[in-house]
Scaffold this motif. Structure first.
Motif, PDB file in Angstrom:
ATOM      1  N   PHE A  70      33.068  27.641  -6.142  1.00  0.00           N
ATOM      2  CA  PHE A  70      32.709  26.076  -5.602  1.00  0.00           C
ATOM      3  C   PHE A  70      31.709  26.344  -4.599  1.00  0.00           C
ATOM      4  O   PHE A  70      30.502  25.757  -4.386  1.00  0.00           O
ATOM      5  CB  PHE A  70      33.830  25.105  -5.350  1.00  0.00           C
ATOM      6  CG  PHE A  70      34.069  24.261  -5.650  1.00  0.00           C
ATOM      7  CD1 PHE A  70      33.119  23.327  -5.941  1.00  0.00           C
ATOM      8  CD2 PHE A  70      33.215  23.508  -3.461  1.00  0.00           C
ATOM      9  CE1 PHE A  70      32.862  21.413  -5.509  1.00  0.00           C
ATOM     10  CE2 PHE A  70      33.164  22.408  -3.295  1.00  0.00           C
ATOM     11  CZ  PHE A  70      33.049  21.097  -4.328  1.00  0.00           C
ATOM     12  N   PHE A  71      31.823  27.133  -4.296  1.00  0.00           N
ATOM     13  CA  PHE A  71      30.811  27.428  -2.779  1.00  0.00           C
ATOM     14  C   PHE A  71      29.529  27.901  -2.751  1.00  0.00           C
ATOM     15  O   PHE A  71      28.478  27.663  -2.763  1.00  0.00           O
ATOM     16  CB  PHE A  71      31.664  28.819  -1.356  1.00  0.00           C
ATOM     17  CG  PHE A  71      32.603  27.816  -0.319  1.00  0.00           C
ATOM     18  CD1 PHE A  71      33.292  27.127  -1.472  1.00  0.00           C
ATOM     19  CD2 PHE A  71      32.657  28.575   1.113  1.00  0.00           C
ATOM     20  CE1 PHE A  71      34.218  26.453  -0.009  1.00  0.00           C
ATOM     21  CE2 PHE A  71      32.950  27.370   1.496  1.00  0.00           C
ATOM     22  CZ  PHE A  71      34.245  26.282   1.363  1.00  0.00           C
ATOM     23  N   ALA A  72      29.521  28.877  -4.103  1.00  0.00           N
ATOM     24  CA  ALA A  72      28.494  29.361  -5.030  1.00  0.00           C
ATOM     25  C   ALA A  72      27.828  28.088  -5.203  1.00  0.00           C
ATOM     26  O   ALA A  72      26.756  28.383  -5.293  1.00  0.00           O
ATOM     27  CB  ALA A  72      28.618  30.712  -5.681  1.00  0.00           C
ATOM     28  N   ALA A  73      28.604  27.656  -6.520  1.00  0.00           N
ATOM     29  CA  ALA A  73      28.258  26.342  -7.022  1.00  0.00           C
ATOM     30  C   ALA A  73      27.356  25.569  -5.937  1.00  0.00           C
ATOM     31  O   ALA A  73      26.200  24.861  -6.517  1.00  0.00           O
ATOM     32  CB  ALA A  73      28.731  25.153  -8.094  1.00  0.00           C
TER      33      ALA A  73
ATOM     34  N   GLY B  46      22.190  18.517 -11.276  1.00  0.00           N
ATOM     35  CA  GLY B  46      22.207  19.921 -10.205  1.00  0.00           C
ATOM     36  C   GLY B  46      23.521  20.217 -10.946  1.00  0.00           C
ATOM     37  O   GLY B  46      24.222  21.726 -11.241  1.00  0.00           O
ATOM     38  N   GLU B  47      24.694  19.570 -12.535  1.00  0.00           N
ATOM     39  CA  GLU B  47      25.157  19.414 -12.957  1.00  0.00           C
ATOM     40  C   GLU B  47      25.579  21.409 -14.003  1.00  0.00           C
ATOM     41  O   GLU B  47      26.239  22.330 -14.579  1.00  0.00           O
ATOM     42  CB  GLU B  47      26.069  18.579 -13.648  1.00  0.00           C
ATOM     43  CG  GLU B  47      26.182  17.052 -12.398  1.00  0.00           C
ATOM     44  CD  GLU B  47      25.074  16.560 -12.209  1.00  0.00           C
ATOM     45  OE1 GLU B  47      24.123  17.320 -12.750  1.00  0.00           O
ATOM     46  OE2 GLU B  47      25.796  15.541 -11.015  1.00  0.00           O
ATOM     47  N   PRO B  48      24.260  20.802 -14.546  1.00  0.00           N
ATOM     48  CA  PRO B  48      24.145  22.532 -15.546  1.00  0.00           C
ATOM     49  C   PRO B  48      24.423  23.339 -15.362  1.00  0.00           C
ATOM     50  O   PRO B  48      25.221  24.115 -15.611  1.00  0.00           O
ATOM     51  CB  PRO B  48      23.216  21.838 -16.594  1.00  0.00           C
ATOM     52  CG  PRO B  48      23.173  20.021 -16.522  1.00  0.00           C
ATOM     53  CD  PRO B  48      23.012  19.934 -15.334  1.00  0.00           C
ATOM     54  N   PHE B  49      23.797  23.714 -13.903  1.00  0.00           N
ATOM     55  CA  PHE B  49      23.183  24.708 -13.474  1.00  0.00           C
ATOM     56  C   PHE B  49      24.684  25.047 -12.984  1.00  0.00           C
ATOM     57  O   PHE B  49      25.312  26.165 -12.800  1.00  0.00           O
ATOM     58  CB  PHE B  49      22.504  24.522 -11.644  1.00  0.00           C
ATOM     59  CG  PHE B  49      21.893  25.872 -11.798  1.00  0.00           C
ATOM     60  CD1 PHE B  49      22.123  26.810 -12.574  1.00  0.00           C
ATOM     61  CD2 PHE B  49      20.809  25.526 -10.682  1.00  0.00           C
ATOM     62  CE1 PHE B  49      21.084  28.106 -12.093  1.00  0.00           C
ATOM     63  CE2 PHE B  49      20.815  26.884  -9.749  1.00  0.00           C
ATOM     64  CZ  PHE B  49      20.666  28.172 -10.253  1.00  0.00           C
ATOM     65  N   ILE B  50      25.923  24.095 -12.237  1.00  0.00           N
ATOM     66  CA  ILE B  50      27.246  24.421 -11.087  1.00  0.00           C
ATOM     67  C   ILE B  50      28.052  24.942 -13.247  1.00  0.00           C
ATOM     68  O   ILE B  50      28.837  25.580 -12.345  1.00  0.00           O
ATOM     69  CB  ILE B  50      27.586  23.357 -11.187  1.00  0.00           C
ATOM     70  CG1 ILE B  50      27.208  23.082  -9.407  1.00  0.00           C
ATOM     71  CG2 ILE B  50      28.541  23.444 -10.366  1.00  0.00           C
ATOM     72  CD1 ILE B  50      27.152  21.694  -8.808  1.00  0.00           C
TER      73      ILE B  50
END
Length: 342
Positions: free
Chosen positions: A93-96, A110-114
């Protein structure tokens, strides 16, 4: 882990890196110019007098906020049959969050990236990951709106809503009404949304062998199925909302503690209004809303909190250091760890 390819290659390509660096350069320049108008010299003198313990408390509040939101994410993931140890998911989660904060338009799209990061770092499929991210984001929007509306109510009750602030108040209420309505309509007519998306993709699919209309349709169906599965457990969603509220309170408190660090107290009800407004203002193409958030606070803090321009700049600087740059530092380390372990 059965995913193909390296996570590092997926996270960063040359074009994305250049866009990110350019976005940061423009954003930092904007922040510098905003501070130059007020006067960085006086603000730096105020910052030197800041109480370090309260700055650390603000950092701690931001950190605990992310831990709470990671728990929200874990609860939602469990509903689609993906079990991830909390310690592992926190790092993901921190990386996302890091990816979301440094990517241009990350706050808006940013949802698709996460979801990509999550699918590469866990056993979740991309569709399961995307469904969990979308639902978790929606869950976090509920306290965002209610906290913001509560702060707006405070301003109305104390007659502090000046003509300069009314457009922001209207924007907050407008988003609070329009976004849930848009989500509800989109879900109610999801078959039409699916059909429309496939029609738009058909001409592109005919010119490439990277994907087909049928494969995209299957992915959309799996995404809808995952969201249906999550929505079928109201009790789990309620617990997730509880953690989302805890996270939002901690996220807002970073601004309150930043004021205390300088002896320039910003009341908690006012913080409840300011933080959602800055999030809306920060929905710009620049990474993390840099420039827009600082500018909004520099305008609103003197008007609503009675701070001098110098104090407003100093409080804003500490707030952004503890709520944005601190997250980038921690998230960057987490991202390196995620790349290493997959």
């Amino acid at each position: 882990m059965t995913h193909d390819g390296g996570l590092g290659a997926g996270l960063i390509d040359r074009r994305t890196a250049l866009k990110t660096l350019l976005g940061f350069a423009v954003a930092v320049l904007l922040v510098y110019l905003l501070g130059a108008v007020v006067g960085w010299g006086r603000a730096i003198e105020r910052l030197r007098a800041a109480r370090v313990e309260w700055v650390l408390v603000a950092c701690g509040s931001t950190l605990l906020c992310l831990f709470a939101w990671a728990k929200t994410w874990q609860i939602v993931l469990e509903r689609v049959g993906v079990t991830v140890a909390y310690r592992r998911l926190v790092v993901t989660f921190f990386a996302a969050t890091f990816a979301n904060y440094v990517t241009p338009m990350g706050q808006a799209g940013g949802e698709p990236f996460i979801a990509y990061i999550l699918s590469r770092d866990t056993d979740a499929t991309y569709e399961q990951a995307l469904a969990s991210v979308v639902v978790a984001d929606l869950v976090r929007l509920l306290p965002f709106f209610t906290v913001g509306i509560a702060g707006l109510g405070y301003l109305l009750a104390t007659a502090e809503l000046t003509a300069r602030i009314r457009p922001l108040a209207v924007a907050l209420v407008g988003v609070a009404v329009a976004l849930p309505l848009l989500v509800a309509v989109g879900w109610r007519f999801r078959a039409r949304v699916r059909a429309g998306a496939l029609r738009c993709l058909a001409p592109i699919a005919g010119r490439t062998d990277r994907f087909s209309v049928e494969s995209v349709g299957d992915r959309i169906d799996r995404l809808y199925a995952s969201i249906d599965l999550i929505a079928g457990s109201p009790r789990a969603i309620l617990v997730a909302v509880g953690f989302a509220y805890v996270g939002w309170v901690l996220f807002a408190l970073a601004l309150y503690f930043s004021g205390i660090a300088l002896g320039a107290v910003v009341s908690i009800p006012l913080v409840c209004f300011l933080v959602p407004v800055t999030v809306i203002a920060g929905s710009t193409p620049l990474p993390g809303g840099i420039g827009a958030i600082e500018g909004t606070l520099l305008v609103l803090l003197p008007v609503l909190a009675g701070l001098t321009a110098t104090d407003a700049l100093a409080v804003t600087t500490i707030y952004r250091l503890t709520s944005y740059w601190f997250v980038i530092a921690v998230g960057g380390v987490a991202t390196l760890w995620v790349i290493r372990r997959v």
